[in-house]
Write a protein that holds these residues in place. Structure first.
Motif, PDB file in Angstrom:
ATOM      1  N   LYS A 139      81.404  36.136  -8.463  1.00 44.41           N
ATOM      2  CA  LYS A 139      81.362  36.377  -7.021  1.00 44.41           C
ATOM      3  C   LYS A 139      82.792  36.295  -6.498  1.00 44.41           C
ATOM      4  O   LYS A 139      83.414  35.235  -6.520  1.00 44.41           O
ATOM      5  N   THR A 158      72.348  46.758  -3.504  1.00 43.68           N
ATOM      6  CA  THR A 158      72.645  46.238  -4.838  1.00 43.68           C
ATOM      7  C   THR A 158      72.147  47.142  -5.948  1.00 43.68           C
ATOM      8  O   THR A 158      72.619  47.053  -7.064  1.00 43.68           O
ATOM      9  N   GLU A 177      80.119  40.654  -7.897  1.00 47.91           N
ATOM     10  CA  GLU A 177      79.760  40.800  -6.487  1.00 47.91           C
ATOM     11  C   GLU A 177      81.059  40.733  -5.683  1.00 47.91           C
ATOM     12  O   GLU A 177      81.604  39.658  -5.443  1.00 47.91           O
ATOM     13  N   VAL A 183      78.545  41.418 -14.005  1.00 47.24           N
ATOM     14  CA  VAL A 183      78.092  41.734 -12.657  1.00 47.24           C
ATOM     15  C   VAL A 183      79.074  41.052 -11.704  1.00 47.24           C
ATOM     16  O   VAL A 183      79.150  39.824 -11.663  1.00 47.24           O
ATOM     17  N   CYS A 189      73.019  33.159 -11.922  1.00 47.15           N
ATOM     18  CA  CYS A 189      74.266  32.527 -12.358  1.00 47.15           C
ATOM     19  C   CYS A 189      73.981  31.238 -13.109  1.00 47.15           C
ATOM     20  O   CYS A 189      74.598  30.924 -14.127  1.00 47.15           O
ATOM     21  N   ARG A 242      78.411  46.564 -11.932  1.00 51.61           N
ATOM     22  CA  ARG A 242      77.589  46.115 -13.064  1.00 51.61           C
ATOM     23  C   ARG A 242      77.847  47.057 -14.233  1.00 51.61           C
ATOM     24  O   ARG A 242      77.603  48.256 -14.145  1.00 51.61           O
ATOM     25  N   TYR A 285      78.444  45.745  -5.694  1.00 48.57           N
ATOM     26  CA  TYR A 285      78.115  45.115  -6.968  1.00 48.57           C
ATOM     27  C   TYR A 285      78.553  46.030  -8.119  1.00 48.57           C
ATOM     28  O   TYR A 285      77.975  47.099  -8.324  1.00 48.57           O
ATOM     29  N   VAL A 344      74.592  38.243 -19.610  1.00 52.23           N
ATOM     30  CA  VAL A 344      74.984  38.769 -18.311  1.00 52.23           C
ATOM     31  C   VAL A 344      75.833  37.716 -17.616  1.00 52.23           C
ATOM     32  O   VAL A 344      75.387  36.583 -17.416  1.00 52.23           O
ATOM     33  N   ARG A 345      77.050  38.087 -17.275  1.00 51.76           N
ATOM     34  CA  ARG A 345      77.986  37.139 -16.665  1.00 51.76           C
ATOM     35  C   ARG A 345      78.202  37.556 -15.209  1.00 51.76           C
ATOM     36  O   ARG A 345      78.666  38.653 -14.937  1.00 51.76           O
ATOM     37  N   HIS A 346      77.870  36.666 -14.297  1.00 55.26           N
ATOM     38  CA  HIS A 346      77.936  36.945 -12.864  1.00 55.26           C
ATOM     39  C   HIS A 346      79.183  36.324 -12.250  1.00 55.26           C
ATOM     40  O   HIS A 346      79.477  35.147 -12.458  1.00 55.26           O
ATOM     41  N   PHE A 393      70.744  35.687  -6.815  1.00 58.47           N
ATOM     42  CA  PHE A 393      72.058  35.741  -7.451  1.00 58.47           C
ATOM     43  C   PHE A 393      72.431  34.352  -7.975  1.00 58.47           C
ATOM     44  O   PHE A 393      72.901  34.191  -9.101  1.00 58.47           O
TER      45      PHE A 393
END
Length: 585
Positions: A34, A584, A74, A72, A19, A119, A117, A30-32, A15
């Motif tokens: 948390k 996940t 978390e 995404v 990032c 997504r 998660y 893709v933007r992560h 993860f």
């Protein structure tokens, strides 16, 4: 145990790497994110209280991304005694209905200590927001802004020099749990009017930054004891520029009216869809709606100007929310020369209808199908159930959600998970919508409207008198998983023979939230082209809590790749119990 722990460590490392790399999926990035959801002490209106925050802040972090990007999130539940979900309001979730964030409909609630998660792809540009969709957690402060810019290389159909964001909400000092118990009591204890209106999570209780303009100003003055947490968020602008103001309403109850002193607003977007531009001095905004307006800073540059919101549709017992449009280089402490704009009278529905009916689709927007396959009429009534408890009902059925999410129970054919009695598609012809119900009794239910895939569905939202005489409330209705065309509004009871010809099939606006006015009807049309199970409900939080909603399902057999943890509860629980290492998907 060692293997599970090693898998957890590897997932955490992966993860972090993703990032750092800013990974790419398809055409977009893709933007992560948390996030930890927990209760925190905060002073939204200068009175310290407990709010639901994300990563220690309220409102939650603003998300800014581009159309085509994948988010995404978390999400870890750090609440000690309750589950949580987050709904991404206005995002249609094509191919990812399990990520819609509706407890008991699209997923199980995320239990304390668990991580889920989300997504999903951001399919189109627009002004959106996110919020809790479990119990009344939106009322507790679980919300934030979600801004989707046009994809790389694309352009908006209007020009602006700068951008500002305004998230509107209302705030109570009584806890959300206290409110929920009151609504479920006999006799019902209504939540009452909010203590404050918040602008970007900030307001002032029992005081006003506009005190200089009030005759009883001595009693209105106050110190901002909450410091930065409640000090108004000032909008800083330069003279002779065009600014885009993005507005979204996450209010739990209040319908609002927005105005900016001495400035016209040109409406250009509604719920993520472009509209034919039109200018207004003030605008109504109901819970669940979002807009973009353009303002030109062409007023006297030596002054600052009020930005004001006030309550509409209910007799207000809440002061205006206020902040400043600060013309640089003026000091933000310089108050405007004139008093704040006056909110139209709360029950001036003609004013509200005048604004709402001006909203039309921008030329070139998708047009609705000319005919429909199915029409569902939904009568909104206030009722009583056994024992004298007060409920809201649709066609005399008050919605109670089952413990097993519909998405899993329909996908896997679990017959006992919810009622398979078809919910009613209309109401008795002799029902008088202008008077309290002759028989106020209702029943509870959790049946589903099963829609044919790719069929065109018309929904007539029909308002009526509540339990008390001469009372009919405003209800903003929000549809998950789709946008709909708003074909028209009318007075009294919808009559197909009389009203069909009035419907607008030429340039109706695409929306995801639409209002029904007191004693009136609103006609909607959408195409059931998104496999999944979708909530359709009044966006007023206590009304939904008291049963004011329905559930649509379409093409569920086409839904694949549902994460196990979305279904690991209720009757599907044993089928999808998973270890932390494989949660996940």
């Amino acid at each position: 145990m060692v293997k599970v722990e090693m898998n957890n460590i590897m997932m955490s490392v992966l993860f972090t790497i993703l990032c750092m790399l800013g990974s790419v999926e398809g055409a977009g990035r893709v933007r992560h994110l948390k996030w930890d959801v927990e209760y925190i002490f905060w002073s939204p209106d200068c009175q310290e209280n407990v709010v639901m925050g994300i990563n220690g802040q309220f409102p939650g972090p603003t998300i800014r991304a581009k159309a085509g990007d994948t988010l995404v999130v978390e999400l870890t539940n750090k609440l000690h005694t309750e589950g949580v979900v987050i709904h991404w309001h206005g995002i249609r979730q094509f191919g990812t209905p399990w990520a819609d964030g509706t407890a008991s409909i699209s997923q199980c609630a995320i239990n304390p200590g668990e991580t889920f998660y989300y997504r999903f792809k951001l399919d189109k540009a627009g002004t959106y927001f996110y919020h809790g969709h479990y119990g009344m957690q939106r009322s507790a402060g679980l919300y934030g802004s979600l801004i989707v810019e046009v994809a790389e290389g694309e352009k908006e159909p209007f020009h602006y020099d700068g951008e500002m964001n305004l998230l509107l909400s209302d705030w109570w000092h009584e806890s959300v749990h206290h409110q929920e118990v009151g609504l479920s009591s006999n006799p019902m204890r209504w939540i009452g009017e909010p203590q404050s209106l918040l602008m970007n999570g900030r307001g002032q209780y029992n005081c006003s930054i506009a005190a200089v303009h009030y005759s009883n100003s001595s009693s209105m003055k106050c110190s901002l004891r909450g410091g930065e947490q409640c000090a108004p968020k000032i909008f800083n602008v330069l003279p002779n520029k065009i600014y885009r103001l993005r507005i979204a309403s996450s209010t739990a109850l209040a319908s609002l009216n927005l105005a900016i002193g001495n400035h016209k607003m040109v409406v250009v977007e509604a719920d993520g869809n472009y509209v034919e531009p039109f200018a207004v001095d003030d605008m109504d905004i109901y819970s669940g709606e979002s807009y973009s307006v353009l303002i030109t800073t062409n007023q006297d540059p030596s002054n600052n100007y009020w930005v004001s919101v006030g309550v509409r549709g209910r007799e207000p017992n809440t002061p205006q929310g206020l902040t400043l449009l600060n013309y640089k280089p003026n000091s933000p402490s310089k108050l405007p020369a004139s008093s704040p704009p006056v909110t139209p009278r709360w029950n001036d529905t003609a004013h509200s209808k005048s604004f709402t009916t001006k909203i039309l689709a921008l030329m070139g927007s998708p047009k609705p199908p000319k005919t429909f396959h199915r029409r569902i009429t939904l009568l909104n009534t206030q009722n009583k159930i056994s024992g004298g408890y007060t409920k809201w009902a649709i066609n005399n059925v008050s919605l109670t959600l089952p413990p097993t999410p519909y998405l899993g129970s329909i996908k896997y054919g679990l017959r006992n998970a919810f009622s398979h009695v078809n919910p009613p598609e209309n109401f008795p012809e002799d029902y008088d919508v202008m008077k309290p119900p002759v028989n106020p009794n209702t029943t509870t239910g959790n049946g589903v409207y099963m829609l044919g895939m790719n069929t065109t569905v018309d929904v007539i939202l029909q308002n009526a008198n509540a339990l008390s005489g001469n009372v009919s409330e405003i209800h903003p209705w929000h549809l998950h998983g789709h946008d709909f065309w708003v074909l028209g509004y009318g007075e009294g009871k919808f009559d197909p023979q009389r009203d069909e010809s009035k419907l607008n099939l030429r340039n109706p606006p695409l929306r995801n939230t639409a209002v029904i006015f007191p004693y009136g009807w609103t006609a909607l049309r959408f195409v059931a082209d998104n496999p999944g199970v979708w909530a359709f409900h009044c966006h007023i939080e206590p009304h939904l809590h008291m049963g004011m909603g329905v559930v649509f399902a379409e093409g569920v057999q086409h839904v694949n790749n549902i994460p196990n943890q979305a279904l690991a509860c209720g009757l599907t629980g044993n089928m999808f119990k998973t270890t932390p290492a494989n949660r996940t998907n």
